[in-house]
Design an enzyme around this catalytic site. Structure first.
Site, PDB file in Angstrom:
ATOM      1  N   ASP A   1       0.825  -1.212   0.000  1.00 38.86           N
ATOM      2  CA  ASP A   1       0.000   0.000   0.000  1.00 38.86           C
ATOM      3  C   ASP A   1       0.865   1.270   0.000  1.00 38.86           C
ATOM      4  O   ASP A   1       1.981   1.271   0.528  1.00 38.86           O
ATOM      5  CB  ASP A   1      -0.906  -0.021   1.239  1.00 38.86           C
TER       6      ASP A   1
ATOM      7  N   ASN B   1     -10.443  -2.841  -5.823  1.00 37.68           N
ATOM      8  CA  ASN B   1      -9.706  -1.893  -6.676  1.00 37.68           C
ATOM      9  C   ASN B   1     -10.422  -1.541  -7.987  1.00 37.68           C
ATOM     10  O   ASN B   1     -10.053  -0.573  -8.654  1.00 37.68           O
ATOM     11  CB  ASN B   1      -8.291  -2.401  -6.999  1.00 37.68           C
TER      12      ASN B   1
HETATM   13  C1  FPP Z   1      -2.176  -0.024  -3.232  1.00 37.06           C
HETATM   14  O1  FPP Z   1      -1.639   1.286  -3.190  1.00 37.06           O
HETATM   15  C2  FPP Z   1      -1.520  -0.769  -4.299  1.00 37.06           C
HETATM   16  C3  FPP Z   1      -2.166  -1.282  -5.383  1.00 37.06           C
HETATM   17  C4  FPP Z   1      -3.607  -1.147  -5.598  1.00 37.06           C
HETATM   18  C5  FPP Z   1      -1.414  -1.978  -6.453  1.00 37.06           C
HETATM   19  C6  FPP Z   1      -0.182  -2.701  -6.000  1.00 37.06           C
HETATM   20  C7  FPP Z   1       0.527  -3.196  -7.190  1.00 37.06           C
HETATM   21  C8  FPP Z   1       1.866  -3.223  -7.337  1.00 37.06           C
HETATM   22  C9  FPP Z   1       2.822  -2.786  -6.286  1.00 37.06           C
HETATM   23  C10 FPP Z   1       2.484  -3.746  -8.574  1.00 37.06           C
HETATM   24  C11 FPP Z   1       1.840  -4.995  -9.106  1.00 37.06           C
HETATM   25  C12 FPP Z   1       2.571  -5.460 -10.279  1.00 37.06           C
HETATM   26  C13 FPP Z   1       2.387  -6.639 -10.917  1.00 37.06           C
HETATM   27  C14 FPP Z   1       3.238  -6.920 -12.074  1.00 37.06           C
HETATM   28  C15 FPP Z   1       1.403  -7.646 -10.525  1.00 37.06           C
HETATM   29  P1  FPP Z   1      -2.630   2.512  -3.324  1.00 37.06           P
HETATM   30  O2  FPP Z   1      -2.763   2.869  -4.734  1.00 37.06           O
HETATM   31  O3  FPP Z   1      -3.930   2.183  -2.642  1.00 37.06           O
HETATM   32  O4  FPP Z   1      -1.887   3.627  -2.545  1.00 37.06           O
HETATM   33  P2  FPP Z   1      -2.561   4.821  -1.719  1.00 37.06           P
HETATM   34  O5  FPP Z   1      -3.106   4.179  -0.470  1.00 37.06           O
HETATM   35  O6  FPP Z   1      -1.412   5.712  -1.465  1.00 37.06           O
HETATM   36  O7  FPP Z   1      -3.620   5.432  -2.573  1.00 37.06           O
END
Ligand code: FPP
Length: 232
Positions: A14, A62
């Site tokens: 996250d 998501n």
């Molecule tokens: C949450 O952070 C993260 C995600 C929704 C995506 C996580 C994915 C990756 C790290 C890469 C995956 C790659 C592959 C190739 C499968 P957020 O967007 O919710 O962060 P925030 O809380 O700051 O908004």
């Protein structure tokens, strides 16, 4: 509390969006940086002798993100596996997917299925991507499959116990996680591995995932290196 080496570490990656915002970049650029960091964490998993690494790459919640961000997150595995699959084969890494991949765009689904089938006989670290995963729907999916097995006479109602339910979860034969790490500062489980986390250590870190280094990972799991090679 686990003793000795954790066999299975699971990570809620996250903080990508906020990492991007802090740098006046887009949320997608944050995910790109997160994906790069994820590669380092897989390397660290090998170095520190982890048997299973589960990475929460896309939650069933998501889908409610803006469509350009969802599209980007669907495209990331396509680019990632086209580049990394030969290396994963060379390094004996087994890829698994936990989650319902049937609603994904065809290209994404195909690349994930290919990564799983190509690597299924590899015997090194298991990297399990939770993709379109939700802990509640994992349990619903297991319950439905069990009911089908009972109805078709493959098992009887009396065979259903905790072990049986565990087997029918997306994580199947994998051991339950010894530790769940969540980066990004929030102290919630967010529908991740609800059944499987019953006995896990929970570790909440005040660092955005793109800043979470292999060294921080080692410190968090409290391990000494057991393998000496890094990325091939
Ligand atoms: C949450 O952070 C993260 C995600 C929704 C995506 C996580 C994915 C990756 C790290 C890469 C995956 C790659 C592959 C190739 C499968 P957020 O967007 O919710 O962060 P925030 O809380 O700051 O908004």
């Amino acid at each position: 509390m686990y003793r000795g080496s954790p066999n299975h570490v699971a990570i809620i990656m996250d903080g990508n969006g906020r990492w991007g915002k802090k740098r006046r970049l887009s949320r997608s650029e944050g995910h790109y940086a997160g994906a790069k960091r994820m590669e380092e964490i897989i390397d660290a998993g090998i170095v520190y002798g982890i048997k299973v690494l589960t990475l929460y790459a896309f939650s069933s919640e998501n889908w409610s993100r803006p469509s350009d961000e969802v599209n980007y997150l669907m495209d990331l595995p396509v680019r990632f596996f086209s580049r990394k699959l030969p290396e994963f084969m060379k390094r004996n890494i087994q890829i698994r997917i936990s989650g319902n991949i049937s609603p994904l765009p065809v290209k994404t689904r195909e690349v994930l299925e290919k990564a799983v089938t190509r690597t299924e006989n590899n015997t090194g670290i298991i990297v399990n991507f939770a993709f379109n995963y939700g802990g509640r729907s994992d349990i619903v999916h297991a319950a439905r499959t069990l009911i089908e097995e009972v109805n078709s006479g493959k098992i009887s109602k009396d065979d259903i116990n905790e072990e049986k339910i565990q087997q029918y979860l997306y994580t199947g034969d994998l051991p339950s996680p010894d530790m769940i790490i969540r980066t990004g500062g929030e102290k919630r489980i967010s529908n991740f591995l609800l059944w499987q986390s019953a006995e896990s250590d929970l570790c909440f870190l005040d660092v955005y995932f793109p800043d979470f280094t292999g060294e921080m990972f080692a410190e968090t799991i409290g391990q000494q290196p057991v393998n000496s090679y890094l990325s091939g």
